[in-house]
Each structure stands twice: as structure tokens, then as C-alpha cells.
Design an enzyme around this catalytic site. Structure first.
Site, PDB file in Angstrom:
ATOM      1  N   HIS A 146      -5.705  -0.243   6.312  1.00 27.42           N
ATOM      2  CA  HIS A 146      -4.514  -1.047   6.015  1.00 27.42           C
ATOM      3  C   HIS A 146      -4.505  -1.212   4.493  1.00 27.42           C
ATOM      4  O   HIS A 146      -5.113  -2.132   3.958  1.00 27.42           O
ATOM      5  CB  HIS A 146      -4.573  -2.391   6.728  1.00 27.42           C
ATOM      6  CG  HIS A 146      -4.628  -2.277   8.219  1.00 27.42           C
ATOM      7  ND1 HIS A 146      -3.517  -2.065   8.996  1.00 27.42           N
ATOM      8  CD2 HIS A 146      -5.679  -2.314   9.085  1.00 27.42           C
ATOM      9  CE1 HIS A 146      -3.854  -1.993  10.267  1.00 27.42           C
ATOM     10  NE2 HIS A 146      -5.178  -2.143  10.361  1.00 27.42           N
ATOM     11  N   THR A 147      -3.842  -0.293   3.828  1.00 25.78           N
ATOM     12  CA  THR A 147      -3.931  -0.237   2.366  1.00 25.78           C
ATOM     13  C   THR A 147      -3.348  -1.465   1.686  1.00 25.78           C
ATOM     14  O   THR A 147      -3.743  -1.806   0.573  1.00 25.78           O
ATOM     15  CB  THR A 147      -3.215   1.020   1.842  1.00 25.78           C
ATOM     16  OG1 THR A 147      -1.854   0.998   2.292  1.00 25.78           O
ATOM     17  CG2 THR A 147      -3.895   2.269   2.345  1.00 25.78           C
ATOM     18  N   CYS A 148      -2.413  -2.123   2.357  1.00 27.22           N
ATOM     19  CA  CYS A 148      -1.804  -3.314   1.760  1.00 27.22           C
ATOM     20  C   CYS A 148      -2.859  -4.397   1.525  1.00 27.22           C
ATOM     21  O   CYS A 148      -2.766  -5.176   0.562  1.00 27.22           O
ATOM     22  CB  CYS A 148      -0.706  -3.873   2.662  1.00 27.22           C
ATOM     23  SG  CYS A 148       0.654  -2.723   2.927  1.00 27.22           S
ATOM     24  N   PHE A 149      -3.821  -4.454   2.438  1.00 27.62           N
ATOM     25  CA  PHE A 149      -4.818  -5.526   2.383  1.00 27.62           C
ATOM     26  C   PHE A 149      -6.203  -5.003   2.018  1.00 27.62           C
ATOM     27  O   PHE A 149      -7.190  -5.725   2.158  1.00 27.62           O
ATOM     28  CB  PHE A 149      -4.877  -6.236   3.742  1.00 27.62           C
ATOM     29  CG  PHE A 149      -3.535  -6.670   4.248  1.00 27.62           C
ATOM     30  CD1 PHE A 149      -2.858  -7.721   3.645  1.00 27.62           C
ATOM     31  CD2 PHE A 149      -2.917  -6.000   5.296  1.00 27.62           C
ATOM     32  CE1 PHE A 149      -1.609  -8.117   4.097  1.00 27.62           C
ATOM     33  CE2 PHE A 149      -1.672  -6.383   5.756  1.00 27.62           C
ATOM     34  CZ  PHE A 149      -1.004  -7.448   5.151  1.00 27.62           C
ATOM     35  N   GLY A 189       0.814  -1.210   0.000  1.00 20.18           N
ATOM     36  CA  GLY A 189       0.000   0.000   0.000  1.00 20.18           C
ATOM     37  C   GLY A 189       0.847   1.258   0.000  1.00 20.18           C
ATOM     38  O   GLY A 189       0.535   2.240  -0.691  1.00 20.18           O
TER      39      GLY A 189
END
Length: 858
Positions: A822-825, A526
Site C-alpha cells: 500500500h504505497t500511500c501508507f 502512492g
């Protein structure tokens, strides 16, 4: 003493000196003589392979009643190779003609020797000149073993011994291996294969095992380069088996397949290795096999799978056929029907050669038409099947169709040989666009496999062109599992990112990126997505003077001719090229697009060398600049549409010059030599407009485009992939890949691709959330999406094109807390707010651009 007797005695004397019994095929039988009455004469064409220091093939014509001696004289007159014995005044350098493993006697006629139309003969030096007398002895022993042995084990042992004795030197090994053919060992093995068996000894099985074992040992025991020389031995087995056992024989099929495998060791166009008279019959019989299989598939309820081996062999043997036909000089190429001969036709041998080529050219055209007709019907059947697939439980099995595209590629190559045939080929492929796209999607593993289809890229849809471009990026960047770590200060985002990317070598650029902003904890994909977005926005910010936006579309950019105000501007263009390529590689939409002119220049630049791209001569039309410079476009249109008389009266007052602004001062540039004194008139106004466009959109930004293309190429390290990337795409394709969807974010699509953790879709907080989002402006939705995922532009497929679904998580935070992510997920987190108003106030805060685009979440 006759020459016949003298030759036999000299031959036998040398064999005795070498300690060898002559191979049976080399013996001269006393009872062979001319028949008392000759059959009617037939005109023959045949081929003579020369091995006497000249590795080439002659095409000869003679009557069937002509003697072998007359053929010798004809060879000598053409080549200068002396073929006569000392009884003709030239001692010790006589040659032999070998056919079907037997020596042809000088006084015999071609009819007596059973020389057939298109037969292949070999001209071989006398044994006296060989450097391998012991080899002849070994061959003689092997032939005796084949003729008398009742145990295949001993024959295989002898064959293995012959191979282990092969010289390591390539020049010596070639002569050594040819003795295997000259001594008629293949002929004796094939004779054993077709001879009747008895109750104690199965001749066919023994010969089958020996031939297969020998060919396998060639690959196992010999080096690659020497193994490639075995092509002549395997070809000899093919010729003998084809005549003795037929093309459907299993052992013949094995030998033909082995011959195709050996052809892989040669260049694709190695026609000298497999001459036309040898390769074309193989192509013709394989085309017939493929045609029969396709015909069965057309008439069957199920698809009949093509043999991968047959297709592979067809492709391999087609290479020398194409090469040989394209190199011949008798007809104009590309070929037209009826065939057009070059110059005046000549009588005699040359006319016979032309007739031979004509047969092959027409035969290949027939093969093309037959296979294309049947493949088109098979694709039509496949299209019907695809239309019914939703009603069927099972996905159609594409394995049985995997060879369709391989054959079509070969037919496409053939179509280029004939005038007008390629256009017809593509017209028919356009009619079968649906099954073609289906097969490409299902079968593509490497971008190069189906590059031939993408030469005519309107055949396929955007999704396929995009997938192939992305495949090229992945293949071109190499595989590197290491991380390239960067620590960036947000307050110096552009400068520090420039230094990191500028000093990274091409191998480093292929690594996975690990990025952390100073004084922030968040890391992961992210953060990388956010970094890409922010850096590229800075690169294309007009205030940085690298790019300018199009007046009619602020999302569309092209290089700024005045970028030289920054001494490092060209290095920044390299940096920009690298960043765009990396963004594409990491599948990150960046919300900007290239102007059409910029795309066309990149497409032209991509076919030049590794570090320098020449743009001179790239044609940019008036219509291409319509968006980039509407004012110049309008002015040029008026010049071209003005009444000629007004132009000639110098109503425009123009000469071949243009004014440019450079570092705050104006400068006059001549568009051609003596341009300041050349008046624009009705005859040269087209030239003036073209030169003006060329200067404004090519010459003035050539250094910038050159360096941008260089940076892009640093990520795609393979030259072939670099050349193909932009060619495979249309300008609109790159727009969609870079910018993503141009439509406003659909709340319905968003909701359909969102899952919940801790919440249920029926909870009031979820209902409030979607009502609030529905009431947001388009820009607020983008900011919310960016806060949630670090993505501001969706792929063209919308939320369905993302790597995974989005999630809303329920937290136990107090109601005063803002949502987090949580931009990664792709996770958005918020507590169960007590009312819609409270939730709306919290969401309003994070959807302000200065908040949502600099939050530092992970």
C-alpha cells in the site's frame, strides 16, 4: 500705526467676523518687545514647513539676533511666496510663522522667540484665507475648555466632534486637520499634561486620556487615506512631549508608536511625509533604546527580550532617513569616510546644509556600528547557549531573539549606503552562521521575511535554502483544496498526461492531484508518486528528443537543440516545466538532475516577465560546459592555450562560424557579422570561444528554455517568488532536491525507520527479510523501495526525510502469494513464509524492474 498693531487689528477683525475668539496662541501680546540688550549672537539652523500651496520644508540659517521679519524676507526670496501684509504693498495675503503653537511677531528676534538649533517652524496663511472659519471657532472653544474645564469627558467629546466634522475630500481634510495644529490645540493639551495637578483635578491623567483617545479616534473615525494625513498631528504631539516630558515618558512612547503605525500607510520611502529633521531624532533615540537593551542582554545570565514596538518603530522611521540621505546631492554615494563632497563646496546656506547632512550620515554610521557590535556579541552568546542545549532539559526560548533578525535586516540596508560596509557586514555574519541558521529555522514563516539573508546564500546551509525554496513553491502555488482528477492509460502515459497538464490553468495546477490508471483500482498519494516518476522519466528519455543527457553523467540533462523534430516540442517544454515544478511542490524525487548550464539559464530567465523570458546576454563560461559537452570544452581549451604564433599563422584554419545539424542536414551559422570572413587569431580567440559557447548553449536552445521556464512559472504564480526561486539555490542544491540522495540505499537506515504490524522484530521472517535485502544489488533495492513506497530516490536525509516511517504488515495469505504493498501508507505486506528460500524467491520476483515499477498497488 505700526505694522505690529495693524496686523493685530486685522487679525482680530477677521476673528470677530467669523464669530470666533482668537486662539490664545494667535493673540499678540502688547507687552512683548525687544529686550534692551541682546544676548551674544548664535548661528542657528532651523526648518520651515510650508503649507501655503507648497507642501515642502526649507532649511534656513540665521543669527539668533536676527528678527522674524528678516526670516520672512528670506523665505520670500527663496520661494517667491509673499509673506508681507498690505502695509508692505501686498494686501490680504500675509503669512504667519508658528513655533511651538505660538505666532512669532515680526519685530522679535529669534533668541526672544526661543528658536533652538534644528527647530521646526510652520509658515501658515492668515485666517482670512481659510475655508474653515467655523473650525477656528471650534478650536477656540476647545482651547478654552482645556484651559478651564475640570472634566476630561467634555474635552474628549469636543475632540470627537472635531474628527466627525472632518471633510471627506482628501484635499479639504488636509487643510482642516492642519488647523488643529495651527490653533495650538496640541500645545495646550501637552501643557495641561505637564501642569501641576490639585486635589480635585488630575491634569496629567486627563490630558493623557484625551490625547490617547483622540489618536485612537483618528484611526476609528477617519478613512484610511485621511487617517494617514494625521501624521502631522501625531508628529506635533511627539515633538511637544519630547521637549516637555522626555523620551522615556509613557504618553510620548504611545504617540511615537502611533506615528510609526501611520507611517505604514505611506510608501516605505515617504521622506516628504516625515522629513529628515523629524525622522532622524526618532531613529537616534530608538537606536539608543535598542542598544541599551542589547547591552543588558550581553551582561545578563538570561537573554533580555527586545521590545517589538521599539524595533518596529526603528524600522519605520529608518525608511525616510535612508531615502532622504540617499537622495541628497552634497556627497558622493555610497558614502565614504572621510566624506567626499561633490564639486566645490560653497559658502553660506549650502555649506550649512552640507554640514547638516554630514552629521546625519556620520550619525547613522555610528548607529550601525554600535548596534552591529552588540548584536554580534548577543549572537555569540546565543551560539554558546546552543552548544549547551543538549545538556539542558528545555529548548531555548527563541521568542526573545525574534527581533535580532529584524534589526539585522535594517542594518544590512544601512550597510549598502556606505562603501565597503556591506562586505564587512557579511564577513561578520559568516562568523555567526550557526546562530543565524538556528534563528531562521525556528522563526521562518514566510519566504520573504529572510530573503535579505539569502542574497548571500553561502551564509546558510543547504537545508535552509531548500526549505525556503519549498516555501516559495507553496506560497506561489496558492491554496486550493479542490482536486484535479486525471484518468490515465498506461499505454499512452506521456500523451494523455501532456493533454491533462497542458490544458490546466495556473489555478488548477495548485490543486491536489487525484490520479487513477485505467483498469486499475489503486488510487491515492502512492499512485500519484508513481505517475510523477514514470512521466518525468518519459520526458527526459532521449528517444523523445526533448532533452539530451551529459556524456559523463547520464542522470544530468539539458535541452536538445534538435527538439524541433516534433512540431509540438515547445508545448512539451512548457509541460516539462510544469511537471518539474509540480514534482518539487509535491516533494517527489525524480532521479534526474539538470546540467549546470541549464540551471544557470533558468536562474537568468526567472527575473523576466510573466510569459516571456529573454536569455540573450546570459554569460555561460567555458568551465560551465565541462560536463554538458566535454569535446567542445576540450577543443576550446586547446584553442585558448595554443601558442599565439601558431594561432596567428592560421594553424587552426577557423573563422567565426559553426556548423549545426538541423533536420538531417548540416548548416553553417555565422557567430558575428561577416563571421565567415573573420579569421580566428590570438587576439580574438577569446571572443570566438565565448561566441561559440553562447550560440551552442544559449542561442540554440533559447526557445526551449524559455518555454520550460514559462511552464515552471505557471505553478509559481507570484512574480516575486518566481524571480527568487532559482536565485536562492545553487546548482548542487537543485540536484539534491530533484534527485535526492546520491548514496546507495543504507539497509541499516532502512531498518531503523521501519515498524511492524503483526510481526515482531525478533521474528525469523523479519530477520530473513533484512538479510535478503542486504544481499540485493543497489538497483534491486531501488525497485523494492519503489514497490513499497512509489519512491525510487530517497531525500538527502535518507529514510529520515520521508513523511512517515515504513511498515511491514503480517498477512494471512498463502505462502504462494507474492508480497503486496500500500504505497500511500508505505506498507509492505507478506505472509509468514516458512523459510528464507521461499521468501527470497518471492522477493526476487517483485524486484525485477518490469514488475516492481508497474504493479498498480495503492
Amino acid at each position: 500705526m505700526t505694522y505690529h498693531t495693524q496686523f493685530k487689528r486685522q487679525f482680530d477683525d477677521y476673528a470677530a467676523e467669523a464669530g470666533a475668539a482668537l486662539p490664545p496662541a494667535a493673540r499678540v501680546r502688547k507687552d512683548e518687545a525687544l529686550p534692551s540688550s541682546s544676548p551674544p549672537s548664535t548661528r542657528l539652523q532651523f526648518f520651515v514647513r510650508l503649507f501655503s500651496g507648497v507642501n515642502k520644508t526649507l532649511v534656513l540659517q540665521a543669527d539668533s539676533t536676527d528678527t522674524v521679519l528678516s526670516v520672512h524676507r528670506k523665505i520670500e526670496s527663496i520661494t517667491g511666496i509673499r509673506t508681507m501684509t498690505k502695509s508692505f504693498g501686498v494686501p490680504g495675503i500675509d503669512q504667519r510663522l508658528i513655533y511651538k503653537g505660538k505666532q512669532l511677531q515680526l519685530e522679535q528676534t529669534l533668541a526672544v522667540c526661543d528658536v533652538q538649533q534644528d527647530a521646526s517652524l510652520q509658515l501658515v496663511g492668515r485666517m482670512r484665507s481659510t475655508r474653515h472659519p467655523l473650525t477656528w471657532k471650534l478650536m477656540s472653544e476647545l482651547i478654552a475648555l482645556i484651559s478651564n474645564s475640570t472634566e476630561g469627558r467634555l474635552i474628549k467629546k469636543m475632540l470627537s466632534k472635531i474628527l466627525t466634522m472632518t471633510p471627506k475630500d482628501e484635499t479639504k481634510s488636509e487643510e482642516y486637520l492642519r488647523i488643529f495644529i495651527y490653533s495650538s490645540v496640541p500645545a495646550h493639551l501637552v501643557k495641561l499634561y505637564v501642569s501641576p495637578s490639585n486635589s480635585e483635578f488630575n491634569n496629567k491623567d486627563t490630558a493623557d486620556e484625551c490625547i490617547r483617545e483622540f489618536i485612537k479616534l483618528c484611526k476609528k473615525l477617519l478613512s484610511d487615506s485621511i487617517y494617514a494625513q494625521c501624521v502631522h498631528i501625531v508628529l506635533e504631539f511627539c515633538k511637544l512631549l519630547r521637549g516637555a516630558a522626555g523620551v522615556d515618558d509613557a504618553l510620548y512612547g504611545f504617540c511615537r508608536s502611533s506615528l510609526a503605525d501611520i507611517m505604514d500607510w505611506y510608501d516605505a520611502d515617504a521622506m516628504d511625509v516625515l522629513p529628515l529633521q523629524d525622522s532622524f531624532p526618532l531613529v537616534r533615540e530608538l537606536a539608543a533604546r535598542l542598544s541599551r537593551t542589547l547591552e543588558l542582554s550581553m551582561g545578563s545570565a538570561e537573554f533580555v527580550g527586545l521590545s517589538c514596538s521599539d524595533v518596529h518603530e526603528f524600522i519605520e522611521f529608518m525608511h525616510p532617513v535612508r531615502s532622504a540621505l540617499l537622495c541628497q546631492k552634497a556627497f558622493d554615494c555610497p558614502f565614504t569616510f572621510p566624506l567626499t563632497e561633490k564639486g566645490n563646496s560653497e559658502a553660506g546656506s549650502k555649506r550649512f546644509v552640507m554640514h547638516n547632512y554630514k552629521e546625519k550620515i556620520e550619525g547613522l554610521h555610528h548607529i550601525f556600528c554600535d548596534l552591529l557590535d552588540k548584536l554580534e556579541l548577543c549572537l555569540e552568546k546565543l551560539e554558546t547557549r546552543l552548544g549547551l542545549k543538549e545538556k539542558e532539559k528545555d529548548e531555548p526560548n527563541v521568542l526573545c531573539w525574534s527581533q535580532y533578525l529584524v534589526i539585522l535586516e535594517a542594518l544590512h540596508r544601512i550597510s549598502k549606503m556606505y562603501k565597503g560596509l556591506e562586505e564587512g557586514f557579511w564577513k561578520r555574519m559568516r562568523q555567526r552562521r550557526v546562530p543565524l541558521c538556528f534563528l531562521i529555522v525556528k522563526l521562518s514563516k514566510r519566504s520573504r521575511d529572510y530573503q535579505w539573508i539569502l542574497e548571500n546564500k553561502e551564509i546558510v546551509n543547504f537545508e535552509i535554502r531548500r526549505d525556503f525554496a519549498m516555501m516559495m513553491l507553496r506560497e506561489g502555488s496558492g491554496k486550493n483544496e479542490e482536486l484535479y482528477e486525471m484518468l490515465i492509460d498506461r499505454s499512452h502515459l506521456l500523451e494523455e498526461s501532456f493533454e491533462y497538464i497542458r490544458h490546466a490553468g495556473p489555478r488548477v495546477l495548485g490543486r491536489n492531484l487525484f490520479l487513477k490508471f485505467k483498469n486499475e483500482e489503486a488510487t491515492g498519494p502512492g499512485v500519484v508518486r508513481e505517475w510523477f516518476y514514470l512521466v518525468i522519466q518519459a520526458i527526459f528519455n532521449p528517444q523523445n528528443a526533448l532533452f539530451v543527457s551529459c556524456p559523463k553523467d547520464c542522470r544530468r540533462f539539458f535541452p536538445n537543440p534538435a527538439s524541433k523534430v516534433d512540431p509540438l516540442h515547445l508545448e512539451y517544454f512548457v509541460f516539462a516545466g510544469r511537471m518539474i515544478a509540480l514534482a518539487l511542490l509535491h516533494k517527489i524525487q525524480i532521479s534526474i538532475v539538470f546540467d549546470r548550464v541549464f540551471f544557470l539559464l533558468l536562474a537568468g530567465a526567472s527575473d523576466v516577465g510573466l510569459f516571456y523570458f529573454k536569455l540573450a546576454g546570459k554569460n555561460i563560461s567555458l568551465e560551465d560546459i565541462k560536463d554538458a559537452d566535454p569535446y567542445l570544452y576540450s577543443s576550446c581549451k586547446k584553442i585558448l592555450e595554443m601558442d599565439p604564433e601558431m594561432v596567428d599563422q592560421d594553424a587552426l584554419g577557423l573563422t567565426f562560424v559553426c556548423e549545426i545539424e538541423e533536420l538531417g542536414s548540416r548548416k553553417v551559422v555565422e557567430l558575428c557579422p561577416n563571421g565567415q570572413d573573420t579569421v580566428v587569431n590570438s587576439e580574438n580567440r577569446n571572443k570566438y570561444v565565448n561566441l561559440l559557447i553562447q550560440h551552442r548553449f544559449v542561442t540554440s536552445i533559447a526557445p526551449q528554455v524559455t518555454h520550460f521556464a514559462r511552464g515552471f512559472a505557471d505553478v509559481i504564480t507570484h512574480p516575486w517568488l518566481r524571480r527568487s526561486f532559482f536565485r536562492i539555490l545553487d546548482p548542487e542544491d537543485l540536484d539534491s532536491i530533484l534527485h535526492g540522495s546520491k548514496s546507495d540505499i543504507s539497509v541499516e537506515d532502512w531498518r531503523a525507520h521501519t515498524n511492524y504490524k503483526g510481526y515482531k522484530e525478533s521474528d525469523p521472517q523479519i530477520s530473513w527479510f533484512w538479510k535478503i535485502v542486504s544481499g540485493m544489488s543497489a538497483e534491486q533495492r531501488k525497485v523494492l523501495l519503489f514497490f513499497w513506497t512509489s519512491i525510487k530516490s530517497l531525500p538527502v536525509e535518507g529514510f529520515g526525510g520521508l513523511a512517515s516511517k515504513l511498515y511491514i504488515y503480517k498477512t494471512t495469505d498463502s505462502y504462494d502469494c507474492l508480497p503486496s504493498s500500500h504505497t500511500c501508507f508505505y506498507q509492505l505486506c507478506f505472509p509468514p513464509y516458512p523459510s528464507k528460500d521461499v521468501m527470497q524467491k518471492r522477493l526476487h520476483i517483485i524486484t525485477q524492474d518490469h514488475v516492481g515499477c508497474s504493479f498498480g498497488t495503492m
